[in-house]
Every structure is written in structure tokens, then in C-alpha cells.
Design an enzyme around this catalytic site. Structure first.
Site, PDB file in Angstrom:
ATOM      1  CG  ASN A   1      37.950  20.328  -8.574  1.00  0.00           C
ATOM      2  OD1 ASN A   1      37.636  19.574  -7.657  1.00  0.00           O
ATOM      3  ND2 ASN A   1      39.108  20.272  -9.182  1.00  0.00           N
TER       4      ASN A   1
ATOM      5  N   PRO B   1      43.656  23.585  -1.429  1.00  0.00           N
ATOM      6  CG  PRO B   1      43.047  24.148   0.768  1.00  0.00           C
ATOM      7  CD  PRO B   1      43.445  24.748  -0.546  1.00  0.00           C
ATOM      8  CG  ASP B   2      42.917  17.077  -1.189  1.00  0.00           C
ATOM      9  OD1 ASP B   2      43.202  17.407  -0.024  1.00  0.00           O
ATOM     10  OD2 ASP B   2      43.416  16.068  -1.736  1.00  0.00           O
ATOM     11  CG  PHE B   3      36.890  18.208   0.972  1.00  0.00           C
ATOM     12  CD1 PHE B   3      37.245  19.539   1.095  1.00  0.00           C
ATOM     13  CD2 PHE B   3      35.575  17.899   0.655  1.00  0.00           C
ATOM     14  CE1 PHE B   3      36.324  20.547   0.902  1.00  0.00           C
ATOM     15  CE2 PHE B   3      34.637  18.899   0.463  1.00  0.00           C
ATOM     16  CZ  PHE B   3      35.011  20.230   0.584  1.00  0.00           C
ATOM     17  NE  ARG B   4      36.376  12.319   1.767  1.00  0.00           N
ATOM     18  CZ  ARG B   4      35.599  13.172   1.118  1.00  0.00           C
ATOM     19  NH1 ARG B   4      36.071  13.856   0.087  1.00  0.00           N
ATOM     20  NH2 ARG B   4      34.359  13.367   1.494  1.00  0.00           N
TER      21      ARG B   4
ATOM     22  CG  HIS C   1      29.923  18.889  -6.500  1.00  0.00           C
ATOM     23  ND1 HIS C   1      30.945  18.142  -5.971  1.00  0.00           N
ATOM     24  CD2 HIS C   1      28.887  18.035  -6.646  1.00  0.00           C
ATOM     25  CE1 HIS C   1      30.534  16.884  -5.805  1.00  0.00           C
ATOM     26  NE2 HIS C   1      29.303  16.795  -6.219  1.00  0.00           N
TER      27      HIS C   1
ATOM     28  CG  ASP D   1      39.009  24.936  -8.996  1.00  0.00           C
ATOM     29  OD1 ASP D   1      38.681  24.818 -10.192  1.00  0.00           O
ATOM     30  OD2 ASP D   1      39.719  24.094  -8.404  1.00  0.00           O
TER      31      ASP D   1
HETATM   32  P1  CNA Z   1      38.885  14.629  -2.013  1.00  0.00           P
HETATM   33  O1  CNA Z   1      37.947  13.703  -1.351  1.00  0.00           O
HETATM   34  O2  CNA Z   1      39.574  15.664  -1.190  1.00  0.00           O
HETATM   35  O3  CNA Z   1      39.981  13.702  -2.716  1.00  0.00           O
HETATM   36  C1  CNA Z   1      41.074  14.225  -3.386  1.00  0.00           C
HETATM   37  C2  CNA Z   1      41.850  13.067  -3.972  1.00  0.00           C
HETATM   38  O4  CNA Z   1      42.847  13.594  -4.827  1.00  0.00           O
HETATM   39  C3  CNA Z   1      42.555  12.180  -2.943  1.00  0.00           C
HETATM   40  O5  CNA Z   1      42.363  10.833  -3.286  1.00  0.00           O
HETATM   41  C4  CNA Z   1      44.035  12.588  -3.070  1.00  0.00           C
HETATM   42  O6  CNA Z   1      44.913  11.510  -2.824  1.00  0.00           O
HETATM   43  C5  CNA Z   1      44.103  12.996  -4.516  1.00  0.00           C
HETATM   44  N1  CNA Z   1      45.109  14.022  -4.828  1.00  0.00           N
HETATM   45  C6  CNA Z   1      45.422  15.140  -4.128  1.00  0.00           C
HETATM   46  N2  CNA Z   1      46.338  15.859  -4.777  1.00  0.00           N
HETATM   47  C7  CNA Z   1      46.625  15.172  -5.924  1.00  0.00           C
HETATM   48  C8  CNA Z   1      47.485  15.401  -7.024  1.00  0.00           C
HETATM   49  N3  CNA Z   1      48.271  16.477  -7.072  1.00  0.00           N
HETATM   50  N4  CNA Z   1      47.498  14.497  -8.024  1.00  0.00           N
HETATM   51  C9  CNA Z   1      46.726  13.375  -7.980  1.00  0.00           C
HETATM   52  N5  CNA Z   1      45.885  13.113  -6.966  1.00  0.00           N
HETATM   53  C10 CNA Z   1      45.827  14.010  -5.960  1.00  0.00           C
HETATM   54  O7  CNA Z   1      38.207  15.390  -3.231  1.00  0.00           O
HETATM   55  P2  CNA Z   1      37.044  14.905  -4.222  1.00  0.00           P
HETATM   56  O8  CNA Z   1      37.007  15.875  -5.318  1.00  0.00           O
HETATM   57  O9  CNA Z   1      37.130  13.469  -4.524  1.00  0.00           O
HETATM   58  O10 CNA Z   1      35.765  15.114  -3.280  1.00  0.00           O
HETATM   59  C11 CNA Z   1      34.723  15.713  -3.726  1.00  0.00           C
HETATM   60  C12 CNA Z   1      34.474  17.125  -3.129  1.00  0.00           C
HETATM   61  C13 CNA Z   1      35.670  17.965  -2.817  1.00  0.00           C
HETATM   62  C14 CNA Z   1      33.777  17.866  -4.197  1.00  0.00           C
HETATM   63  O11 CNA Z   1      32.488  18.128  -3.742  1.00  0.00           O
HETATM   64  C15 CNA Z   1      34.511  19.187  -4.393  1.00  0.00           C
HETATM   65  O12 CNA Z   1      33.597  20.222  -4.624  1.00  0.00           O
HETATM   66  C16 CNA Z   1      35.254  19.396  -3.144  1.00  0.00           C
HETATM   67  N6  CNA Z   1      36.413  20.316  -3.210  1.00  0.00           N
HETATM   68  C17 CNA Z   1      36.692  21.062  -4.317  1.00  0.00           C
HETATM   69  C18 CNA Z   1      37.784  21.907  -4.358  1.00  0.00           C
HETATM   70  C19 CNA Z   1      38.071  22.713  -5.608  1.00  0.00           C
HETATM   71  O13 CNA Z   1      37.146  23.158  -6.272  1.00  0.00           O
HETATM   72  N7  CNA Z   1      39.339  22.859  -5.983  1.00  0.00           N
HETATM   73  C20 CNA Z   1      38.628  22.008  -3.245  1.00  0.00           C
HETATM   74  C21 CNA Z   1      38.309  21.234  -2.087  1.00  0.00           C
HETATM   75  C22 CNA Z   1      37.204  20.403  -2.095  1.00  0.00           C
END
Ligand code: CNA
Length: 252
Positions: A103, A32-35, A120, A105
């Protein structure tokens, strides 16, 4: 899909692509992402995620930190998706110079990418805070699970991974809120972006600084945004492809 043909053509013509990505790159891999609506910011915890993932919280409430971390970020079995794989393929073909990611991961490396700049940090690397001993992802996960099974939930060390050598607390090599980014990673990222022909930005809300500010160093005329939702930087893009990044990249 709008913009896809143009992006395809730009990619075919270039051998100096740089990719800058975020959590949205891994949502199609099940992380899962954050937002997003089903992201971590919309789930319920005792504290908001940005509080839990802060340096102060880690030091003061280490057990609480690891409960959240084990549940949401220490995910085993996630596999690279079409976006990770395509980026690795472009690098092998000599088309892509670097992947710059927010990311933690490790999925880009799992897909075969070599030049990955992790702004990060990574859950794959962990160190004892006392003696510096290194621990990999699996060992930390095992330790967290064992401590969770053996200790009472009220114990301050519940789910906290401890060093085999000195008993110190193990900390992931992840940049928590209040912590600084690595200078070397920043310098390299700035250089790649400043010299890129195409900068593809994908799966990031572009609101987390200083990482999001790096795109200001781009000087070219092919700034591409591949994202599900709008970002504060959309007006600066030369091309926007609205869609799931794995689906988009599988067509490139
Ligand atoms: P965020 O703020 O959660 O934004 C994610 C963005 O991606 C949003 O604009 C969504 O609309 C978009 N999105 C989601 N799924 C898709 C998809 N399948 N295709 C295209 N767009 C998509 O995350 P950011 O990375 O901008 O924020 C930064 C933080 C989140 C960083 O510090 C990360 O370390 C942190 N994070 C990382 C992970 C990971 O390592 N996978 C997971 C959750 C959070």
C-alpha cells in the site's frame, strides 16, 4: 469464524510475527482496492488503471495521471482501521517485527507502526523531478486542486503540481508500473520474512510481482492468509481465515 481460534493462539505464543499486506487492508478505511467488485478495476475510465499508473503514462500524459490519482489515491481523511491498529500494538508489545506493505497510503505509520517496509512507495512523499525538492501529501493535494481550479481542463498542466523553487513537475514517490522496487526495502523484507516465525498475509490478491514473490522466502510452518477472496497461493497456507481483515483483527 473458522481458523480464528488457531490464529489467536499462534499470535499469543509468538514474538516474531511478520505481516505482509495489500490494498484489502485499507478498504475498511474507505480506500478502494484494485480487484474487488467495487475496486478500481471495475470502475470506468478512459484508460485501464494499470495503464494510467505506469511510468510511460505519467511522463506522456501527466495531467490525465493526476486526474485519476487525485480522484482515487490522493484521499484525505482516511483513518487506520482495527487491522492497522492491532499490528502497531503487536509491534509495541514486541510481538511483531515488521509490516511489509504494497500500500501507498501511509495508514500503518498513522496507526503507530514503526518498521513499515513500503514496497510500492508512498503518497506521503513527493519530489520535484527537476531539482528534487520535497513536498508532503497536503501540499501536493493543494497544488493539484489549485491547478484544477485555475487551469482549463485542456491545458497540459491541468491538475499537475509544480515545484515552487524551479517550476518542475512534482512526482509522487510511488512505484509505478515499469519502475523497479527499492533494493534496500526488498533486502530488508526478504530478511524479515526468511526469519519469521509466523507470516500473516492479508488483504492482497497476491498477483502483483515481484512483491507477491517475496512470500517464497518464508521457511516456517505458520503461513496464515487472511483474505476476503481466494488467492493463487491458498494451497500453500497453513491456515486460512476468510473474512474482513479489520473484523478479524479486532477479535485477536
Ligand atoms: P488487489 O489486487 O486489489 O487485491 C486486494 C485483495 O484484498 C483482494 O483479494 C480482496 O479480496 C481482498 N480484500 C479486500 N478488502 C478486504 C478486507 N476488508 N479484508 C480482507 N481482504 C480484503 O490489491 P493488492 O494490494 O494485492 O495489489 C497490489 C497493488 C494495489 C499494489 O501495488 C498497491 O499499491 C495497489 N493499491 C494500493 C492501495 C492503497 O494504498 N490503499 C489502494 C489501491 C491499490
Amino acid at each position: 469464524m473458522e481458523g480464528l481460534e488457531t490464529l489467536k493462539q499462534w499470535v499469543e505464543e509468538s514474538n516474531n510475527i511478520v505481516f505482509f499486506g495489500g490494498a484489502g487492508v485499507s478498504t475498511e478505511s474507505g480506500i478502494p482496492d484494485f480487484r474487488s467488485v467495487d475496486g478500481l478495476y471495475h470502475q470506468k475510465y478512459d484508460y485501464p488503471p494499470e495503464t494510467i499508473l505506469s511510468h510511460t503514462f505519467f511522463m506522456r500524459k501527466t495531467s490525465e495521471f493526476y486526474k485519476f490519482y487525485a480522484d482515487k489515491l490522493l484521499l484525505e481523511g482516511a483513518k487506520p482501521n482495527a487491522a492497522h491498529l492491532k499490528l502497531a500494538e503487536w509491534e509495541r508489545m514486541g510481538k511483531l517485527k515488521a509490516v511489509i506493505t504494497q500500500n501507498i497510503d501511509g495508514l500503518h505509520q498513522m496507526a503507530g507502526s514503526k518498521e513499515v517496509l513500503e514496497l510500492h512507495g508512498s503518497v506521503q512523499r513527493n519530489n520535484c523531478m527537476k531539482c528534487g525538492a520535497f513536498y508532503d501529501f497536503h501540499t501536493v493535494k493543494e497544488k493539484v486542486e489549485r491547478s484544477g481550479a485555475e487551469l482549463d481542463a485542456k491545458d497540459p498542466d491541468y491538475m499537475v503540481p509544480k515545484c515552487d523553487k524551479c517550476g518542475g513537475t512534482i512526482k509522487p514517490d510511488v512505484v509505478l508500473y515499469e519502475e523497479g522496487l527499492d533494493d534496500d526495502v526488498i533486502t530488508k523484507s526478504v530478511n524479515y520474512i526468511a526469519n519469521a516465525d509466523i507470516l500473516i498475509i492479508g488483504g492482497t490478491s497476491l498477483v502483483v510481482y515481484p512483491a507477491a514473490g517475496l512470500i517464497d522466502y518464508y521457511r516456517g510452518k505458520k503461513l496464515v492468509l487472511v483474505n476476503l477472496s481466494a488467492t493463487p497461493q491458498d494451497s500453500r497456507a497453513d491456515l486460512i481465515v476468510r473474512g474482513k481483515i479489520g473484523e478479524v483483527f479486532s477479535q485477536l
